[in-house]
Enzyme design. Structure first.
Site, mmCIF file in Angstrom:
data_model
loop_
_atom_site.group_PDB
_atom_site.id
_atom_site.type_symbol
_atom_site.label_atom_id
_atom_site.label_comp_id
_atom_site.label_asym_id
_atom_site.label_seq_id
_atom_site.Cartn_x
_atom_site.Cartn_y
_atom_site.Cartn_z
ATOM 1 N N SER A 70 0.856 -1.179 0.000
ATOM 2 C CA SER A 70 0.000 0.000 0.000
ATOM 3 C C SER A 70 0.894 1.233 0.000
ATOM 4 C CB SER A 70 -0.948 -0.042 1.200
ATOM 5 O OG SER A 70 -1.786 1.094 1.225
ATOM 6 N N TYR B 13 -4.708 8.663 -6.026
ATOM 7 C CA TYR B 13 -3.785 7.665 -5.481
ATOM 8 C C TYR B 13 -4.190 7.258 -4.071
ATOM 9 C CZ TYR B 13 0.725 5.533 -4.228
ATOM 10 O OH TYR B 13 1.713 4.670 -3.821
ATOM 11 N N LYS C 104 -5.448 3.567 -2.486
ATOM 12 C CA LYS C 104 -4.754 2.911 -1.384
ATOM 13 C C LYS C 104 -5.658 2.757 -0.159
ATOM 14 C CE LYS C 104 -0.802 2.293 -3.472
ATOM 15 N NZ LYS C 104 -0.307 0.930 -3.811
#
Length: 283
Positions: free
Chosen positions: A135, A149, A153
């Site tokens: 991650s 992004y 995650k």
């Protein structure tokens, strides 16, 4: 797990994936190393008796299943899955196009789901295995210029935190890895970093400045990916691997910062939060 296992590593043609594959091979494990182009995997890792290089686009469910089938045909099992492949769609929310945002989720979130869905029947049949998913500290706390992004995650971490309950009865462990800034190719334009498609005047100056700052950071990050790869080999050998591994001092700082923020927010309106139940019996 036995001393020697079969590792299945995605994104193994460059960056951290290469280091992970090398560390596993050096520890005596067999490695299935995948990337979009198997020739690039072989160029990065060389030839090795215990290495199987495969082409795999993790966003393709059928390709994921074919790669897992090939891995089992070659080595007979899969002991450790490392979901490492990913990319970085950078930018403020309004200047990341809807297509870019969806592409980010397809690679960073649905890609690991595709590969894990193909691997889990193998691990369930064995009644053993370890799913390690890379991650980011952006999965712990939202960051400027990282809306797509961080979303990918955060989703990845929620899935992994829940997956552990599903697979623990079958002897399968899970570990989330939250790296801080490591000297990988994540910030290389066109390789792993994709900049915003849209232009909005209000964001222009900040977008230009932030893109340049990210580019300048490439190659100067403090974390050593080879050391992280060695740490993952150590973790995978533990009888009780951690549910979460914070990789780097900056990752530890991020986790402590988020934990303290959550505690502060829980306390800020404790009385109001605790007053929302029904009074007496519901009608």
């Amino acid at each position: 797990m036995t001393d020697s296992s079969v590792w299945f590593v995605t994104g193994a043609a460059r960056g951290m994936g290469v280091d992970i594959a090398r560390a596993a091979l050096a520890a005596g494990h067999s490695v299935v190393a995948t990337a979009r182009d198997a020739d690039r995997v072989r160029a990065a890792l060389g030839e090795h008796d215990n290495l199987l290089a495969l082409s795999l686009d993790i966003t393709d469910e059928q390709a994921a299943q074919a790669a897992v089938d090939a891995a089992v045909e070659r080595f007979g099992s899969i002991g450790v899955l490392v979901n490492n492949a990913g990319n970085f769609y950078a930018g403020s929310f309004e200047v990341i196009s809807p297509a870019q945002f969806r592409a980010q989720m397809e690679t960073n979130f649905f890609g690991p789901l595709n590969v894990t869905r193909a691997v889990l029947p193998v691990m369930r049949a064995q009644r053993s295995g370890h799913v390690i998913t890379i991650s980011s500290t952006a999965g712990l706390e939202g960051l400027d210029f990282c809306s797509a992004y961080a979303s990918s995650k955060f989703a990845l971490e929620g899935w992994m935190e829940s997956l552990r309950y599903d697979v623990a009865p079958f002897g399968i462990s899970t570990t989330i890895v939250d790296p801080g800034f490591f000297r990988t190719e994540l910030l290389v334009t066109g390789a792993s970093s994709i900049w915003p498609e849209l232009v909005i005047d209000d964001y222009d100056e900040r977008t230009r400045a932030t893109v340049e700052a990210w580019k300048d950071m490439n190659g100067t990050q403090g974390g050593d990916p080879a050391k992280l790869a060695a740490a993952l080999v150590t973790i995978a050998a533990l009888d009780e691997p951690p549910l979460r591994f914070l990789a780097g001092a900056d990752a530890v700082d991020a986790a402590e910062r988020k934990a303290n923020l959550l505690l502060a927010q829980a306390d800020a309106h404790r009385a109001l939060s605790s007053s929302l139940g029904f009074d007496g019996s519901a009608a």
